[in-house]
Design a protein around this motif. Structure first.
Motif, PDB file in Angstrom:
ATOM      1  N   GLU A  86       0.813  -1.215   0.000  1.00  0.00           N
ATOM      2  CA  GLU A  86       0.000   0.000   0.000  1.00  0.00           C
ATOM      3  C   GLU A  86       0.852   1.274   0.000  1.00  0.00           C
ATOM      4  N   THR A  87       2.082   1.169   0.492  1.00  0.00           N
ATOM      5  CA  THR A  87       2.959   2.349   0.536  1.00  0.00           C
ATOM      6  C   THR A  87       3.828   2.491  -0.712  1.00  0.00           C
ATOM      7  N   LYS A  88       3.765   1.525  -1.634  1.00  0.00           N
ATOM      8  CA  LYS A  88       4.579   1.594  -2.839  1.00  0.00           C
ATOM      9  C   LYS A  88       4.024   2.633  -3.811  1.00  0.00           C
ATOM     10  N   ASN A  89       4.874   3.141  -4.641  1.00  0.00           N
ATOM     11  CA  ASN A  89       4.474   4.107  -5.655  1.00  0.00           C
ATOM     12  C   ASN A  89       3.509   3.442  -6.641  1.00  0.00           C
ATOM     13  N   PRO A  90       2.280   3.944  -6.758  1.00  0.00           N
ATOM     14  CA  PRO A  90       1.304   3.302  -7.653  1.00  0.00           C
ATOM     15  C   PRO A  90       1.644   3.441  -9.127  1.00  0.00           C
ATOM     16  N   PHE A  91       2.652   4.226  -9.450  1.00  0.00           N
ATOM     17  CA  PHE A  91       3.016   4.418 -10.860  1.00  0.00           C
ATOM     18  C   PHE A  91       4.261   3.620 -11.244  1.00  0.00           C
ATOM     19  N   ASN A  92       4.706   2.725 -10.351  1.00  0.00           N
ATOM     20  CA  ASN A  92       5.881   1.931 -10.711  1.00  0.00           C
ATOM     21  C   ASN A  92       5.487   0.816 -11.675  1.00  0.00           C
ATOM     22  N   SER A  93       6.486   0.205 -12.293  1.00  0.00           N
ATOM     23  CA  SER A  93       6.244  -0.798 -13.344  1.00  0.00           C
ATOM     24  C   SER A  93       5.606  -2.076 -12.813  1.00  0.00           C
ATOM     25  N   SER A  94       5.677  -2.309 -11.506  1.00  0.00           N
ATOM     26  CA  SER A  94       5.130  -3.550 -10.939  1.00  0.00           C
ATOM     27  C   SER A  94       3.744  -3.354 -10.322  1.00  0.00           C
ATOM     28  N   HIS A  95       3.097  -2.223 -10.637  1.00  0.00           N
ATOM     29  CA  HIS A  95       1.827  -1.906  -9.964  1.00  0.00           C
ATOM     30  C   HIS A  95       0.756  -2.968 -10.228  1.00  0.00           C
ATOM     31  N   ALA A  96       0.636  -3.442 -11.453  1.00  0.00           N
ATOM     32  CA  ALA A  96      -0.381  -4.449 -11.779  1.00  0.00           C
ATOM     33  C   ALA A  96      -0.163  -5.719 -10.967  1.00  0.00           C
ATOM     34  N   THR A  97       1.115  -6.134 -10.889  1.00  0.00           N
ATOM     35  CA  THR A  97       1.441  -7.329 -10.089  1.00  0.00           C
ATOM     36  C   THR A  97       1.166  -7.067  -8.612  1.00  0.00           C
ATOM     37  N   ASP A  98       1.496  -5.871  -8.159  1.00  0.00           N
ATOM     38  CA  ASP A  98       1.248  -5.523  -6.754  1.00  0.00           C
ATOM     39  C   ASP A  98      -0.232  -5.617  -6.423  1.00  0.00           C
ATOM     40  N   MET A  99      -1.089  -5.163  -7.323  1.00  0.00           N
ATOM     41  CA  MET A  99      -2.529  -5.209  -7.077  1.00  0.00           C
ATOM     42  C   MET A  99      -3.037  -6.652  -7.030  1.00  0.00           C
ATOM     43  N   GLU A 100      -2.450  -7.501  -7.846  1.00  0.00           N
ATOM     44  CA  GLU A 100      -2.828  -8.917  -7.831  1.00  0.00           C
ATOM     45  C   GLU A 100      -2.414  -9.560  -6.505  1.00  0.00           C
ATOM     46  N   ILE A 101      -1.208  -9.226  -6.056  1.00  0.00           N
ATOM     47  CA  ILE A 101      -0.719  -9.747  -4.776  1.00  0.00           C
ATOM     48  C   ILE A 101      -1.574  -9.220  -3.626  1.00  0.00           C
ATOM     49  N   LEU A 102      -1.905  -7.942  -3.686  1.00  0.00           N
ATOM     50  CA  LEU A 102      -2.725  -7.335  -2.637  1.00  0.00           C
ATOM     51  C   LEU A 102      -4.090  -7.999  -2.553  1.00  0.00           C
ATOM     52  N   ASP A 103      -4.645  -8.332  -3.700  1.00  0.00           N
ATOM     53  CA  ASP A 103      -5.947  -9.019  -3.715  1.00  0.00           C
ATOM     54  C   ASP A 103      -5.842 -10.383  -3.040  1.00  0.00           C
ATOM     55  N   LYS A 104      -4.777 -11.118  -3.343  1.00  0.00           N
ATOM     56  CA  LYS A 104      -4.557 -12.426  -2.713  1.00  0.00           C
ATOM     57  C   LYS A 104      -4.421 -12.288  -1.202  1.00  0.00           C
ATOM     58  N   LEU A 105      -3.606 -11.339  -0.789  1.00  0.00           N
ATOM     59  CA  LEU A 105      -3.380 -11.134   0.639  1.00  0.00           C
ATOM     60  C   LEU A 105      -4.663 -10.716   1.351  1.00  0.00           C
ATOM     61  N   SER A 106      -5.455  -9.875   0.720  1.00  0.00           N
ATOM     62  CA  SER A 106      -6.710  -9.409   1.326  1.00  0.00           C
ATOM     63  C   SER A 106      -7.691 -10.554   1.489  1.00  0.00           C
ATOM     64  N   ARG A 107      -7.720 -11.453   0.515  1.00  0.00           N
ATOM     65  CA  ARG A 107      -8.615 -12.611   0.600  1.00  0.00           C
ATOM     66  C   ARG A 107      -8.174 -13.557   1.715  1.00  0.00           C
ATOM     67  N   PHE A 108      -6.861 -13.753   1.832  1.00  0.00           N
ATOM     68  CA  PHE A 108      -6.365 -14.611   2.906  1.00  0.00           C
ATOM     69  C   PHE A 108      -6.597 -13.941   4.259  1.00  0.00           C
ATOM     70  N   GLN A 109      -6.431 -12.632   4.319  1.00  0.00           N
ATOM     71  CA  GLN A 109      -6.682 -11.908   5.564  1.00  0.00           C
ATOM     72  C   GLN A 109      -8.162 -12.018   5.965  1.00  0.00           C
ATOM     73  N   LYS A 110      -9.036 -12.006   4.970  1.00  0.00           N
ATOM     74  CA  LYS A 110     -10.454 -12.174   5.260  1.00  0.00           C
ATOM     75  C   LYS A 110     -10.715 -13.550   5.870  1.00  0.00           C
ATOM     76  N   TYR A 111     -10.037 -14.573   5.352  1.00  0.00           N
ATOM     77  CA  TYR A 111     -10.158 -15.905   5.956  1.00  0.00           C
ATOM     78  C   TYR A 111      -9.671 -15.887   7.404  1.00  0.00           C
ATOM     79  N   LEU A 112      -8.522 -15.244   7.644  1.00  0.00           N
ATOM     80  CA  LEU A 112      -7.987 -15.156   8.997  1.00  0.00           C
ATOM     81  C   LEU A 112      -8.976 -14.462   9.928  1.00  0.00           C
ATOM     82  N   ARG A 113      -9.594 -13.418   9.431  1.00  0.00           N
ATOM     83  CA  ARG A 113     -10.584 -12.716  10.253  1.00  0.00           C
ATOM     84  C   ARG A 113     -11.741 -13.636  10.632  1.00  0.00           C
ATOM     85  N   SER A 114     -12.122 -14.525   9.727  1.00  0.00           N
ATOM     86  CA  SER A 114     -13.262 -15.417   9.998  1.00  0.00           C
ATOM     87  C   SER A 114     -12.969 -16.413  11.109  1.00  0.00           C
TER      88      SER A 114
END
Length: 257
Positions: A86-114
């Motif tokens: 979330e603190t990375k520059n959103p205009f860097n070349s890896s932004h698309a990959t970062d968003m994919e990783i963030l989605d994975k992490l958020s889904r796993f975090q949702k499982y942890l919350r459950s």
């Protein structure tokens, strides 16, 4: 950071368990968190619980009372990685990959919350997501309730059927006799209900006596659940109020038409 939380792949094991973490040469010291996340990215969401439980069982085999510590450790690994992205520059070349990783992490975090038994801290994005889900759920429930109310109101009426004053028991006697009326062809009751309460509610709601409301409790005592053994709290219709009999008519023939 020494490995103590996760089951590691044995060095040069060519057939490791799919949830073991590590590389061909094993688990390099200090990379436990990275390799746990790396393995997570390779799994479909439906296996998140299996992955977590696999390593939890391993940890509890060494520390039987350590479930909370294990959960907290995994939670912090995921939380730190989310905050990093979330603190990375959103205009860097890896932004698309970062968003994919963030989605994975958020889904796993949702499982942890459950499965969180200890009310572990929530991130702002998680709070916003949960609030959004709750709003959507409430809107759907509200729409469903409105539709159900609309359907229920179709049968509502402000009018009622009036019984002359003093003849309520005569009407109740007819209702009871209707329940005992048997059809001549198949020997089934003309009317049947699982409970007697439905009769009481129908009469109290849709009928009046002398334009006055009929008390539900007043008529309940005339409709016992067991007619053969009604009990002391039930009453019978007095003979003087039994003014009508229900008798089957003679079966009509073609010559009667």
């Amino acid at each position: 950071m020494p490995n103590r939380y996760f089951k590691a792949r044995k060095p040069f094991d060519l057939n490791p368990h799919k949830y073991d973490i590590g590389i061909v040469t094993g688990l390099k010291k200090g990379y436990e968190d990275n390799l746990f996340i790396y393995r997570l990215f390779q799994l479909p969401e439906r296996e998140y619980s299996l992955y977590y439980e696999y390593h939890l069982v391993y940890y509890l085999s060494k520390f039987p009372q350590g479930e909370r510590e294990f959960f907290t450790f995994v939670w912090q690994i995921v939380l730190r990685r989310i905050r990093y992205i979330e603190t990375k520059n959103p205009f860097n070349s890896s932004h698309a990959t970062d968003m994919e990783i963030l989605d994975k992490l958020s889904r796993f975090q949702k499982y942890l919350r459950s499965i969180d038994q200890w009310h572990t801290e929530k991130t702002l994005p998680e709070i916003i997501a949960e609030q959004h889900e709750e709003i959507v759920r409430q809107k759907e429930e509200n729409t469903q309730l409105k539709n159900e109310l609309k359907e229920a109101k179709k049968l509502e009426t402000k009018e009622y059927i009036d019984i002359p004053e003093g003849y309520l028991l005569t009407f109740l006697d007819l209702c009871l006799k209707l329940q005992s009326t048997i059809l001549p062809d198949n020997r089934k009751e003309l009317v049947f209900s699982q409970t007697q309460m439905v009769w009481c509610k129908m009469i109290a709601k849709y009928f009046r006596e002398g334009n006055e409301e009929i008390n539900l409790e007043t008529i309940r005592r005339y409709f016992p659940a067991d007619k053969e053994n009604p009990g002391k709290k039930y009453s019978v219709i007095p003979p003087q109020m039994r003014l009508f009999e229900i008798t089957p008519s003679k079966r009509r023939t073609h010559s009667d038409k």
